[in-house]
Design a protein around this motif. Structure first.
Motif, PDB file in Angstrom:
ATOM      1  N   ASP A 130       0.833  -1.196   0.000  1.00  0.00           N
ATOM      2  CA  ASP A 130       0.000   0.000   0.000  1.00  0.00           C
ATOM      3  C   ASP A 130       0.874   1.254   0.000  1.00  0.00           C
ATOM      4  OD1 ASP A 130      -2.294  -1.570   0.158  1.00  0.00           O
ATOM      5  OD2 ASP A 130      -2.248  -1.579   2.359  1.00  0.00           O
ATOM      6  N   LYS A 131       0.479   2.245  -0.794  1.00  0.00           N
ATOM      7  CA  LYS A 131       1.169   3.537  -0.840  1.00  0.00           C
ATOM      8  C   LYS A 131       0.315   4.563  -0.100  1.00  0.00           C
ATOM      9  CE  LYS A 131       3.379   2.743  -5.358  1.00  0.00           C
ATOM     10  NZ  LYS A 131       4.776   2.912  -4.937  1.00  0.00           N
ATOM     11  N   ILE A 132       0.961   5.359   0.767  1.00  0.00           N
ATOM     12  CA  ILE A 132       0.234   6.357   1.559  1.00  0.00           C
ATOM     13  C   ILE A 132       0.959   7.688   1.460  1.00  0.00           C
ATOM     14  CG2 ILE A 132      -0.617   7.004   3.844  1.00  0.00           C
ATOM     15  CD1 ILE A 132      -0.652   4.040   4.576  1.00  0.00           C
ATOM     16  N   ALA A 133       0.193   8.747   1.198  1.00  0.00           N
ATOM     17  CA  ALA A 133       0.726  10.110   1.204  1.00  0.00           C
ATOM     18  C   ALA A 133      -0.125  10.952   2.160  1.00  0.00           C
ATOM     19  CB  ALA A 133       0.714  10.704  -0.194  1.00  0.00           C
ATOM     20  N   ILE A 134       0.499  11.920   2.804  1.00  0.00           N
ATOM     21  CA  ILE A 134      -0.195  12.776   3.776  1.00  0.00           C
ATOM     22  C   ILE A 134      -0.138  14.223   3.298  1.00  0.00           C
ATOM     23  CG2 ILE A 134      -0.303  13.584   6.161  1.00  0.00           C
ATOM     24  CD1 ILE A 134      -0.926  10.669   5.977  1.00  0.00           C
ATOM     25  N   GLN A 135      -1.313  14.855   3.197  1.00  0.00           N
ATOM     26  CA  GLN A 135      -1.421  16.264   2.824  1.00  0.00           C
ATOM     27  C   GLN A 135      -2.139  17.013   3.937  1.00  0.00           C
ATOM     28  OE1 GLN A 135      -4.488  17.324   0.077  1.00  0.00           O
ATOM     29  NE2 GLN A 135      -3.253  18.867  -0.981  1.00  0.00           N
ATOM     30  N   THR A 136      -1.637  18.195   4.307  1.00  0.00           N
ATOM     31  CA  THR A 136      -2.343  19.047   5.266  1.00  0.00           C
ATOM     32  C   THR A 136      -2.857  20.279   4.532  1.00  0.00           C
ATOM     33  OG1 THR A 136      -0.243  20.105   5.916  1.00  0.00           O
ATOM     34  CG2 THR A 136      -1.022  18.262   7.252  1.00  0.00           C
ATOM     35  N   ILE A 137      -4.056  20.725   4.922  1.00  0.00           N
ATOM     36  CA  ILE A 137      -4.724  21.835   4.247  1.00  0.00           C
ATOM     37  C   ILE A 137      -5.094  22.910   5.258  1.00  0.00           C
ATOM     38  CG2 ILE A 137      -6.706  22.510   2.838  1.00  0.00           C
ATOM     39  CD1 ILE A 137      -6.862  19.649   1.829  1.00  0.00           C
ATOM     40  N   ALA A 138      -4.693  24.112   5.011  1.00  0.00           N
ATOM     41  CA  ALA A 138      -5.079  25.277   5.796  1.00  0.00           C
ATOM     42  C   ALA A 138      -5.084  26.474   4.845  1.00  0.00           C
ATOM     43  CB  ALA A 138      -4.137  25.475   6.981  1.00  0.00           C
ATOM     44  N   ASP A 139      -4.258  27.520   5.162  1.00  0.00           N
ATOM     45  CA  ASP A 139      -4.132  28.648   4.224  1.00  0.00           C
ATOM     46  C   ASP A 139      -3.550  28.177   2.895  1.00  0.00           C
ATOM     47  OD1 ASP A 139      -5.105  30.373   6.126  1.00  0.00           O
ATOM     48  OD2 ASP A 139      -3.131  30.875   6.898  1.00  0.00           O
ATOM     49  N   ARG A 142       0.009  21.463   1.884  1.00  0.00           N
ATOM     50  CA  ARG A 142       1.388  21.012   2.008  1.00  0.00           C
ATOM     51  C   ARG A 142       1.423  19.486   2.035  1.00  0.00           C
ATOM     52  NH1 ARG A 142       3.616  24.863   6.980  1.00  0.00           N
ATOM     53  NH2 ARG A 142       2.993  26.897   6.056  1.00  0.00           N
ATOM     54  N   TRP A 143       2.461  18.936   1.385  1.00  0.00           N
ATOM     55  CA  TRP A 143       2.661  17.487   1.408  1.00  0.00           C
ATOM     56  C   TRP A 143       3.648  17.145   2.505  1.00  0.00           C
ATOM     57  CZ3 TRP A 143      -0.526  14.316  -0.883  1.00  0.00           C
ATOM     58  CH2 TRP A 143      -1.319  14.808  -1.908  1.00  0.00           C
ATOM     59  N   GLU A 144       3.123  16.534   3.549  1.00  0.00           N
ATOM     60  CA  GLU A 144       3.955  16.151   4.696  1.00  0.00           C
ATOM     61  C   GLU A 144       4.687  14.842   4.433  1.00  0.00           C
ATOM     62  OE1 GLU A 144       4.131  18.320   6.967  1.00  0.00           O
ATOM     63  OE2 GLU A 144       2.330  19.526   6.599  1.00  0.00           O
ATOM     64  N   LEU A 145       4.149  14.025   3.529  1.00  0.00           N
ATOM     65  CA  LEU A 145       4.751  12.724   3.246  1.00  0.00           C
ATOM     66  C   LEU A 145       4.461  12.336   1.808  1.00  0.00           C
ATOM     67  CD1 LEU A 145       6.119  10.330   5.036  1.00  0.00           C
ATOM     68  CD2 LEU A 145       3.986   9.181   4.522  1.00  0.00           C
ATOM     69  N   GLY A 146       5.498  11.900   1.083  1.00  0.00           N
ATOM     70  CA  GLY A 146       5.344  11.475  -0.301  1.00  0.00           C
ATOM     71  C   GLY A 146       5.068   9.989  -0.418  1.00  0.00           C
ATOM     72  N   TRP A 147       4.787   9.539  -1.650  1.00  0.00           N
ATOM     73  CA  TRP A 147       4.367   8.162  -1.885  1.00  0.00           C
ATOM     74  C   TRP A 147       5.451   7.139  -1.574  1.00  0.00           C
ATOM     75  CZ3 TRP A 147      -0.581   7.614  -2.357  1.00  0.00           C
ATOM     76  CH2 TRP A 147      -1.341   8.623  -2.908  1.00  0.00           C
ATOM     77  N   GLU A 148       6.698   7.475  -1.831  1.00  0.00           N
ATOM     78  CA  GLU A 148       7.764   6.478  -1.739  1.00  0.00           C
ATOM     79  C   GLU A 148       8.480   6.462  -0.393  1.00  0.00           C
ATOM     80  OE1 GLU A 148       7.982   4.285  -4.042  1.00  0.00           O
ATOM     81  OE2 GLU A 148       6.501   5.331  -5.281  1.00  0.00           O
ATOM     82  N   HIS A 180      -1.918  14.700  -7.875  1.00  0.00           N
ATOM     83  CA  HIS A 180      -0.650  14.278  -7.276  1.00  0.00           C
ATOM     84  C   HIS A 180      -0.458  12.767  -7.300  1.00  0.00           C
ATOM     85  CE1 HIS A 180       2.835  15.012  -4.674  1.00  0.00           C
ATOM     86  NE2 HIS A 180       2.450  14.006  -3.921  1.00  0.00           N
ATOM     87  N   PHE A 181      -1.499  12.026  -7.672  1.00  0.00           N
ATOM     88  CA  PHE A 181      -1.393  10.567  -7.646  1.00  0.00           C
ATOM     89  C   PHE A 181      -0.351  10.088  -8.655  1.00  0.00           C
ATOM     90  CE2 PHE A 181      -5.414  10.518  -5.371  1.00  0.00           C
ATOM     91  CZ  PHE A 181      -5.259   9.414  -4.544  1.00  0.00           C
ATOM     92  N   PRO A 182       0.412   9.053  -8.287  1.00  0.00           N
ATOM     93  CA  PRO A 182       1.371   8.497  -9.254  1.00  0.00           C
ATOM     94  C   PRO A 182       0.645   7.740 -10.349  1.00  0.00           C
ATOM     95  CG  PRO A 182       1.276   7.108  -7.293  1.00  0.00           C
ATOM     96  CD  PRO A 182       0.403   8.315  -7.012  1.00  0.00           C
ATOM     97  N   ALA A 183       1.331   7.551 -11.476  1.00  0.00           N
ATOM     98  CA  ALA A 183       0.773   6.734 -12.558  1.00  0.00           C
ATOM     99  C   ALA A 183       0.894   5.273 -12.148  1.00  0.00           C
ATOM    100  CB  ALA A 183       1.520   6.995 -13.858  1.00  0.00           C
ATOM    101  N   HIS A 215     -10.143  11.097 -13.352  1.00  0.00           N
ATOM    102  CA  HIS A 215      -8.944  10.333 -13.008  1.00  0.00           C
ATOM    103  C   HIS A 215      -9.265   9.008 -12.317  1.00  0.00           C
ATOM    104  CE1 HIS A 215      -5.865  13.420 -13.967  1.00  0.00           C
ATOM    105  NE2 HIS A 215      -6.853  14.248 -13.741  1.00  0.00           N
ATOM    106  N   GLY A 216     -10.538   8.696 -12.089  1.00  0.00           N
ATOM    107  CA  GLY A 216     -10.894   7.445 -11.438  1.00  0.00           C
ATOM    108  C   GLY A 216     -10.503   7.394  -9.979  1.00  0.00           C
ATOM    109  N   VAL A 217     -10.558   8.536  -9.275  1.00  0.00           N
ATOM    110  CA  VAL A 217     -10.186   8.616  -7.861  1.00  0.00           C
ATOM    111  C   VAL A 217     -11.452   8.679  -7.009  1.00  0.00           C
ATOM    112  CG1 VAL A 217      -8.999   9.969  -6.101  1.00  0.00           C
ATOM    113  CG2 VAL A 217      -8.024   9.784  -8.396  1.00  0.00           C
TER     114      VAL A 217
END
Length: 523
Positions: A130-139, A142-148, A180-183, A215-217
């Motif tokens: 499983d691939k997991i990425a973390i994004q935080t949203i405010a003003d 930001r990507w706190e963690l990338g896929w790899e 931002h999803f990988p191919a 994108h099928g998401v």
């Protein structure tokens, strides 16, 4: 209330008079991704066997999720009933999950602690594939963690989560997450944790829904009741319109539980197996309608898929007749002799454009004999690689074996959004002097908007023209059946992978790009 009850009773009576049983309301389902492959080796079933992931409501009675309840119909009229139903976890295919978290000021304290606790359980239950990425949203987003990045990096990122700003540009952040999803053929899903209140976005919820469908998401939403409950209706609509699920957390304990159990719910998603004998593999795009019958109701969902290409002529069925056995024997002898004369080839690798409606592996051809697949020998930089091949002195002379001069392959660093594996310097064409970072494992070039590098104003460039692929420390390029082909240092690549080195020049349409290593760019 009595009037409503009377009307319902009258409807049931009319249905019974017409010999029909009353039906329950249809439940929305979502089909995709679609798993199948051609003749190459892989984890997915070989066509005409195929599997389709089907999103159904959580807490559905397991007795309703059985093979005889599912069927599929292709655009040519071919149809089939399911042969098996299993969970996504049991297939071992994995998923790509992007978690989008509202971290505006109102989340400070107990709400963010509950999210952090729930995500820790979420990560612990995830499978290695499983691939997991973390994004935080405010003003801003930001990507706190990338896929790899590793699971340790993920846990560290969760520990460092903190609130910031005063606004929540929710729709802008989610649109960025979709792009931002990988191919990848993995099941792609966003889990958004928010109260649904958007402030200051330049994009709308309708744009997010349209992009997710394109994108099928699928988007799941965990709604937090901390302000006007009307905002939760937007989250509920976002989930239902994209094929995901909406759940409301009325307090911090429920928030912790809903976030923490999210991965288990996703792993339990049904994957339905079919065998479609009447639709041949042709490498073309087809539309499939998946039907689920349950409790007197019918739910349907449509998915578009590019089927694997047809197998080579010598692997197709032979019509038996007089002398048929002799013909097959001769074919086998020809194939064996031919294979002995050819250098070994690498197995097909599935590649696909970055915006399939339903992701699935599309077979790419084998590597070119002049650039055989590298065998790692340790270390980095350039490594020797040589292999024999056969050439003909003239068109009238038989092929004779020659010794190929030792060639060198280049080692490239693994790409990421922050650290590209290489740069494409446009020497001439649509953007002379500009550099483009190759920051994806599969980096697509073409005329359509779904490419990472888009060349829109050149009529000689195909929609999805070519793809650069990073694998096992080397960078190669495929031509994706383009009209005018792809060239490297003047050599036509066509459908075979060509390994790349710094300084190589790639010609796509009217543009030429030079390969530069990242350290060359910074020098």
């Amino acid at each position: 209330m009595r009037i409503a009850s009377t009307l319902m009773a009258l409807a049931a009576l009319v249905a019974s008079l017409h010999g029909q049983a009353p039906t329950s309301p249809a439940i929305a389902i979502a089909a995709g991704p679609f798993y199948t492959r051609g003749s190459e080796v892989g984890a997915y079933p070989q066509y005409p066997d195929l599997q389709i992931q089907v999103e159904i409501p959580p807490n559905t009675n397991p007795a309703l999720v059985k093979s005889e309840a599912f069927s599929v119909k292709a655009d040519n009229g071919s149809s089939a009933y399911a042969t098996r139903v299993q969970t996504l976890a049991s297939t071992g295919y994995g998923m790509a999950v992007s978690v989008a978290i509202d971290v505006s000021g109102s989340m400070k304290g107990a709400p963010l602690n509950a999210v952090r606790s729930g995500l820790s359980k979420f990560v612990a239950d995830a499978e290695p594939q499983d691939k997991i990425a973390i994004q935080t949203i405010a003003d801003d987003g930001r990507w706190e963690l990338g896929w790899e990045q590793s699971r340790d990096d993920l846990r560290s990122a969760l520990d460092k989560l903190e609130t910031r700003g005063s606004l929540t540009r929710l729709w802008d952040g989610l649109l960025n997450a979709i792009q931002h999803f990988p191919a990848t053929p993995l099941s792609q899903r966003i889990i958004v944790i928010s109260d649904g209140h958007d402030e200051g976005s330049s994009h709308t919820e309708e744009e997010v829904i349209a992009a997710a469908k394109q994108h099928g998401v699928l988007i799941d939403a965990v709604g937090i009741t901390r302000s006007n409950p009307a905002y939760l209706q937007g989250l509920a609509q976002l989930a239902s319109q994209t094929g995901g699920q909406f759940r409301e957390a009325r307090n911090n304990d429920e928030l912790d539980k809903l976030v923490g159990s999210g991965i288990q719910r996703l792993k339990a998603t049904p994957v339905v197996s079919f065998r479609l004998e009447d639709l041949p593999a042709d490498g073309a795009n087809h539309r499939f309608v998946v039907t689920w019958k349950h409790e007197g109701s019918v739910s349907q969902s449509e998915v578009a898929v590019v089927l694997p290409p047809a197998p080579p002529w010598y692997m197709r069925r032979v019509v038996w007749g007089i002398g048929g056995g002799v013909l097959v024997l001769l074919l086998v002898i020809v194939i064996v002799v031919n294979q002995r004369r050819r250098p070994a080839k690498q197995q097909y690798k599935g590649i696909m454009p970055p915006e399939p409606v339903a992701p699935k592996p599309v077979p790419a051809p084998t590597p070119a004999p002049v650039m055989p697949s590298p065998v790692p020998v340790g270390g980095g930089g350039l490594e020797p690689l040589s292999a024999p091949r056969k050439v003909a002195a003239t068109p009238y002379e038989p092929a004779r074996p020659v010794r190929v001069k030792t060639q060198l392959i280049a080692r490239f660093p693994a790409p990421s959004q922050e650290s590209p594996t290489a740069f494409l310097l446009c020497e001439k064409g649509f953007a002379p002097g500009e550099k483009f970072p190759v920051n994806e494992l599969e980096y697509w070039i073409g005329a359509q908007e779904n490419n990472h590098l888009r060349i829109a104003d050149d009529p000689t460039v195909s929609g999805n023209h070519a793809c650069l692929i990073f694998e096992h420390g080397v960078l190669g390029i495929y031509d994706y059946k383009s009209t005018n082909g792809t060239r490297v240092n003047g050599q036509v690549v066509k459908e075979k992978r060509h390994l790349l080195r710094p300084g190589d020049r790639i010609q796509i349409g009217r543009s030429t790009f030079a390969i530069q290593l990242a350290e060359q760019e910074s020098a």
